[in-house]
Design a protein around this motif. Structure first.
Motif, PDB file in Angstrom:
ATOM      1  N   CYS A   8      -5.321  -0.393   7.730  1.00 37.35           N
ATOM      2  CA  CYS A   8      -4.056  -0.869   7.159  1.00 37.35           C
ATOM      3  C   CYS A   8      -3.838  -0.268   5.780  1.00 37.35           C
ATOM      4  O   CYS A   8      -2.735   0.178   5.432  1.00 37.35           O
ATOM      5  CB  CYS A   8      -4.035  -2.391   7.086  1.00 37.35           C
ATOM      6  N   GLU A  43       2.516   2.142  12.852  1.00 35.95           N
ATOM      7  CA  GLU A  43       1.809   0.956  12.367  1.00 35.95           C
ATOM      8  C   GLU A  43       1.261   0.131  13.526  1.00 35.95           C
ATOM      9  O   GLU A  43       0.173  -0.457  13.424  1.00 35.95           O
ATOM     10  CB  GLU A  43       2.733   0.100  11.510  1.00 35.95           C
ATOM     11  N   TRP A  61      -3.026   3.364   6.124  1.00 31.75           N
ATOM     12  CA  TRP A  61      -1.655   3.531   6.628  1.00 31.75           C
ATOM     13  C   TRP A  61      -0.649   3.343   5.495  1.00 31.75           C
ATOM     14  O   TRP A  61       0.308   4.099   5.349  1.00 31.75           O
ATOM     15  CB  TRP A  61      -1.386   2.530   7.756  1.00 31.75           C
ATOM     16  N   GLU A  62      -0.890   2.354   4.656  1.00 35.74           N
ATOM     17  CA  GLU A  62       0.008   2.064   3.538  1.00 35.74           C
ATOM     18  C   GLU A  62      -0.149   3.084   2.406  1.00 35.74           C
ATOM     19  O   GLU A  62       0.795   3.365   1.661  1.00 35.74           O
ATOM     20  CB  GLU A  62      -0.266   0.672   2.971  1.00 35.74           C
ATOM     21  N   ARG A 121       0.824   6.759   7.344  1.00 32.97           N
ATOM     22  CA  ARG A 121       2.220   6.572   7.735  1.00 32.97           C
ATOM     23  C   ARG A 121       2.992   7.878   7.548  1.00 32.97           C
ATOM     24  O   ARG A 121       3.808   8.269   8.404  1.00 32.97           O
ATOM     25  CB  ARG A 121       2.837   5.453   6.891  1.00 32.97           C
TER      26      ARG A 121
END
Length: 351
Positions: free
Chosen positions: A342, A310, A345-346, A304
């Motif tokens: 995911c 996202e 990304w987080e 991110r």
């Protein structure tokens, strides 16, 4: 024991403070007299010191991350127009990548002078992007005939970029332990590469201007690239190539971020590789050893933060599934790949 291992034909020159002398000798041995120097504008002054009195017929500074095809075609046109007979890239992976794009269609020899820990200079792998898709291939024409490693040239690389570039090299080591052509020789290179990078990168962070850590990191990055070139591209690199092509993410940072998620996924199903990684880190586990290094370095942790949207995760999953190599220690599925991306990304990392 049964395997086939290919070694690449390349002269490696490793000497801090001697880049200019070593480069001149490398070009002389090739008996070439019309040099094309490729370097980003920001590295022109450094490149001029390294190149010295070589017979340069063109300086080319259109260096773009992931080597867009149009950029490659313009560099090829310049080389043809100026009747170039040798290409000298001075810089990081994007610079070497552009030189490879020129060599791929012209057959011109390359003498590479790396200033980061990217490792592209030690492989016969090329890559270009076109319409949001990164395409890679293997061709001996793009392997530099010689590489000049001078740790003093990396001292100006900021610590944050040194960390990301060095972790990219660690990823080369890790991927080579379970890539399609993994073998015991690759594993030996990879283990020593991880050890040297673990030692060197910690020293780079502690003493950015010192040569000892820079030399260890550069040595480790070379071993990592040799292992990777032989073993081929594993799941880690397939994921990062997809992300780079789709979202134009920074190359080294993307590799640094994805790496711990790949180790967490694959290491439990690859006990021999897990033991080798853990041993190289002098840690109880591969995930723990990597986590310790990342914490010490202040490594980037979130896609991110690199600009990945996202809502791009689904498209990335689809593209990676199509490119995933056979034989990954854990079968690659939409579910585990989505969970991995995911988490990356987080910025959540399993330990």
């Amino acid at each position: 024991m049964r395997f086939v291992h290919d070694s690449l034909a390349q002269r490696v020159r490793f000497a801090a403070g001697e880049a200019a002398t070593q480069l001149a000798d490398g070009v002389r041995r090739l008996d070439r007299s019309r040099v094309m120097v490729i370097c980003a504008e920001a590295e022109r002054a450094l490149a001029e010191r390294v190149v010295g009195a070589l017979p340069v017929v063109v300086w080319h500074d259109e260096v773009v991350m992931h080597v867009p095809r149009a950029v490659a075609e313009r560099a090829r046109a310049v080389a043809a127009d100026r009747n170039v007979d040798v290409v000298v890239p001075v810089g990081g992976g994007s610079t070497t990548g552009l030189a490879k794009a020129v060599a791929l269609t012209t057959g011109l020899p390359i003498v590479a002078v790396p200033t980061t820990y990217a490792g592209s200079e030690a492989t016969n792998v090329w890559g270009m992007t076109d319409a949001g898709r990164k395409v890679t291939g293997v061709d001996d024409r793009v392997l530099p005939r010689a590489v000049v490693y001078d740790a003093s040239l990396t001292v100006g690389l900021p610590v944050g970029m040194s960390v990301a570039s060095g972790l990219n090299a660690v990823a080369h080591c890790v991927d080579s332990l379970w890539a399609p052509r993994a073998d015991p020789i690759n594993a030996a290179f990879a283990g020593e590469g991880i050890r040297a990078l673990d030692t060197g990168l910690r020293q780079v962070v502690a003493d950015p201007g010192g040569l000892v850590g820079r030399e260890q990191a550069l040595y480790g990055a070379y071993l990592a690239a040799v292992a990777f070139a032989s073993a081929g591209s594993g799941l880690h690199h397939k994921i990062c190539h997809v992300l780079g092509g789709l979202f134009d993410l920074p190359h080294a940072q993307t590799h640094a971020i994805v790496l711990p998620h790949i180790v967490a996924l694959n290491a439990p199903a690859a006990p021999e590789a897990e033991r080798r990684i853990a041993s190289a880190f002098a840690a109880r586990s591969a995930t723990g050893g990597l986590a310790g290094l990342r914490a010490a370095l202040g490594a980037p942790s979130s896609l991110r933060d690199c600009g990945m949207p996202e809502d791009g995760i689904a498209a990335a999953v689809e593209a990676v599934l199509a490119a995933a190599p056979p034989g990954n220690p854990v079968p690659v599925t939409p579910a585990n790949l989505t969970a991995l991306l995911c988490a990356a990304w987080e910025g959540e990392v399993s330990r």
